[in-house]
Write an enzyme that holds these catalytic residues in place. Structure first.
Site, PDB file in Angstrom:
ATOM      1  N   GLY A 118      39.742   8.120   0.727  1.00 12.67           N
ATOM      2  CA  GLY A 118      38.386   8.008   0.829  1.00 12.67           C
ATOM      3  C   GLY A 118      39.314   9.670  -0.491  1.00 12.67           C
ATOM      4  O   GLY A 118      41.010   9.621   0.195  1.00 12.67           O
ATOM      5  N   CYS A 119      38.074  10.667  -0.584  1.00 14.65           N
ATOM      6  CA  CYS A 119      38.593  11.696  -1.261  1.00 14.65           C
ATOM      7  C   CYS A 119      39.294  12.447  -0.266  1.00 14.65           C
ATOM      8  O   CYS A 119      40.406  13.782  -0.096  1.00 14.65           O
ATOM      9  CB  CYS A 119      37.715  12.247  -2.230  1.00 14.65           C
ATOM     10  SG  CYS A 119      36.175  12.791  -1.047  1.00 14.65           S
ATOM     11  N   TYR A 120      38.310  12.710   0.996  1.00 21.62           N
ATOM     12  CA  TYR A 120      38.994  14.070   1.229  1.00 21.62           C
ATOM     13  C   TYR A 120      40.628  13.533   2.403  1.00 21.62           C
ATOM     14  O   TYR A 120      41.779  14.120   2.293  1.00 21.62           O
ATOM     15  CB  TYR A 120      38.324  14.274   2.586  1.00 21.62           C
ATOM     16  CG  TYR A 120      36.557  15.483   2.191  1.00 21.62           C
ATOM     17  CD1 TYR A 120      37.232  16.479   2.243  1.00 21.62           C
ATOM     18  CD2 TYR A 120      35.860  14.664   2.695  1.00 21.62           C
ATOM     19  CE1 TYR A 120      35.890  17.550   0.923  1.00 21.62           C
ATOM     20  CE2 TYR A 120      34.712  15.577   1.935  1.00 21.62           C
ATOM     21  CZ  TYR A 120      34.966  16.799   1.634  1.00 21.62           C
ATOM     22  OH  TYR A 120      33.843  16.925   1.014  1.00 21.62           O
ATOM     23  N   PRO A 121      40.855  12.204   2.625  1.00 19.71           N
ATOM     24  CA  PRO A 121      41.986  11.682   3.529  1.00 19.71           C
ATOM     25  C   PRO A 121      42.574  11.613   2.351  1.00 19.71           C
ATOM     26  O   PRO A 121      43.800  12.052   3.176  1.00 19.71           O
ATOM     27  CB  PRO A 121      41.851  10.071   3.782  1.00 19.71           C
ATOM     28  CG  PRO A 121      39.817  10.415   3.597  1.00 19.71           C
ATOM     29  CD  PRO A 121      39.167  11.157   2.650  1.00 19.71           C
ATOM     30  N   THR A 122      42.639  11.720   0.804  1.00 18.58           N
ATOM     31  CA  THR A 122      43.463  11.746   0.386  1.00 18.58           C
ATOM     32  C   THR A 122      44.303  12.969   0.493  1.00 18.58           C
ATOM     33  O   THR A 122      46.013  12.449   0.197  1.00 18.58           O
ATOM     34  CB  THR A 122      43.399  10.910  -1.167  1.00 18.58           C
ATOM     35  OG1 THR A 122      43.287   9.835  -0.809  1.00 18.58           O
ATOM     36  CG2 THR A 122      44.633  11.387  -2.133  1.00 18.58           C
TER      37      THR A 122
END
Length: 311
Positions: A121-125
Site C-alpha cells: 500500500g502507499c501509506y505503508p510504503t
C-alpha cells in the site's frame, strides 16, 4: 510467452487508476500486455482462459474480487499463472511475498522466486520504509507508541473521491479514517516490526498525486542516548545503493506533490537537539512508488529482469 518470445502479462482491472499506471509503465519492459475484449471483461470463462495463457496476472481489483480471482487461479493447478495483487487482500498472508524490494536485502530474491506477490500500500510504503530499519537496528523499540500522520493526493481515493475533488469547490483538506481501523494497519504493524498498531491519521489534500508520511519521535523515549544522526545514518546505511529510495537531508518545509509522476521515495530525519524531538518523513507519489511504480519493480523481478531506472 508471446509469439515474439516475450513474457506475457494480463492486468485484471486495467481500466482503473492503478491498472492504467501499470500498463503505462510496462512499456519499459520487454513484455507483451494482453487484454480481454471489454465486452467480456467480467466473463469468468474469458478471464480463466486469459489467466491460463499468460505468465503473470496483475490484479487491480477490490479485495473481494481479488480473492475470487486468486481462487480461480488456484483451481487451475499447474496451468495457474504467477500473480501480483495490488489489493489489500493478501498483504499479510504468510503464503504471499510482500513486494517491497528495498525492505530487506533478501527481498528481491524472494520476489523473483514467488508465485504470489502482494504489492504494498502507499501509506505503508512510507511508514515501513522509515521505521523497519530503525526497529531492526534497535534504535526504536518495537513497543514504542507510534503515531503516524499522512497526507495523500486525491487520486488514490477512487472514482468518487476523484470526482469530488475535480469539481469546483472540492474540499481543500480532509482527515479520514477517524475510526482508527484503516485497512492498511495490519501491514504497517507487521512489516514495520511493531508490537502494537500505530495511531494512524490519514488525510487527503486538494492535489492529484503525491504523499507525505510523517512519524514524530521523542528521543528521550528511545533506548540509550539515541541522537538525530544515529537515525539518519541507520536509514542511510539500509538504503545505500538504492536508485529508488534515498535518504535526504532535513529541510524547513516539504511539498507533498514534489515527487508526483516519479517512482522514487525520499526519507528524512528532521530534528531539534535542544527539544530532543524528531519527525521522520517519507515523501513519494501515491500512484508511483506507492502503487504502479512498485508493481513495475515487482513484475521485472518476477520475470528475472532488471527493473528499469525510476522516472
Amino acid at each position: 510467452m508471446s509469439s515474439n518470445g516475450q513474457a506475457t502479462v494480463f492486468i485484471d482491472g486495467e481500466a482503473g487508476t492503478t491498472g492504467l499506471g501499470i500498463r503505462h509503465r510496462l512499456r519499459h519492459l520487454p513484455v507483451t500486455v494482453r487484454s480481454i475484449d471489454p465486452a467480456r471483461r467480467k466473463d469468468p470463462d474469458a478471464r480463466r482462459e486469459m489467466m491460463a495463457a499468460v505468465d503473470i496476472v496483475i490484479l487491480c481489483l477490490p479485495d473481494a474480487a481479488a480473492k475470487e480471482a486468486v481462487a480461480m487461479a488456484d483451481a487451475m493447478g499447474d496451468d495457474a499463472p504467477r500473480i501480483l495483487d495490488a489489493s489489500t487482500a493478501f498483504r499479510t498472508d504468510p503464503a504471499w511475498v510482500y513486494g517491497f524490494p528495498e525492505m530487506d536485502a533478501a527481498q528481491p530474491a524472494a520476489i523473483r522466486a514467488a508465485a504470489r506477490v502482494s504489492n504494498p500500500g502507499c501509506y505503508p510504503t512510507g511508514l515501513i520504509g522509515l521505521l523497519r530499519p530503525l526497529v531492526r537496528a534497535g534504535l526504536v523499540p518495537a513497543d514504542y507508541p507510534v503515531c503516524v500522520n499522512a497526507v495523500s493526493g486525491y487520486s488514490g481515493g477512487g472514482r468518487s473521491m476523484i470526482e469530488a475533488h475535480e469539481r469546483d469547490g472540492g474540499p481543500a483538506f480532509e482527515l479520514y479514517g477517524l475510526g482508527l481501523g484503516h485497512k492498511h494497519m495490519p501491514e504497517m504493524t507487521l512489516y514495520a516490526g511493531l508490537a502494537q498498531p500505530p495511531v494512524f491519521v490519514p488525510s487527503v489534500g486538494h492535489f492529484p498525486q503525491g504523499m507525505i508520511v510523517s512519524v514524530p519521535l521523542h528521543l528521550d523515549r528511545l533506548p540509550g542516548r539515541v541522537a538525530i544522526a544515529d537515525l539518519h545514518e541507520a536509514l542511510a546505511a539500509h538504503y545505500r545503493g538504492s536508485d529508488r529510495v534515498t535518504v535526504a537531508e532535513p529541510c524547513a518545509k516539504l511539498a507533498a506533490d514534489a515527487l508526483a509522476g516519479t517512482d522514487r521515495m525520499e526519507l528524512r530525519v528532521h530534528g531539534n537537539d535542544a527539544l530532543r524531538q524528531v519527525v521522520l518523513t517519507a515523501r513519494l507519489d501515491n500512484l508511483g512508488k506507492g502503487a504502479s511504480g512498485a508493481a513495475l519493480q515487482n513484475v521485472a523481478l518476477m520475470l528475472g529482469l532488471e527493473p528499469p531506472p525510476p522516472v
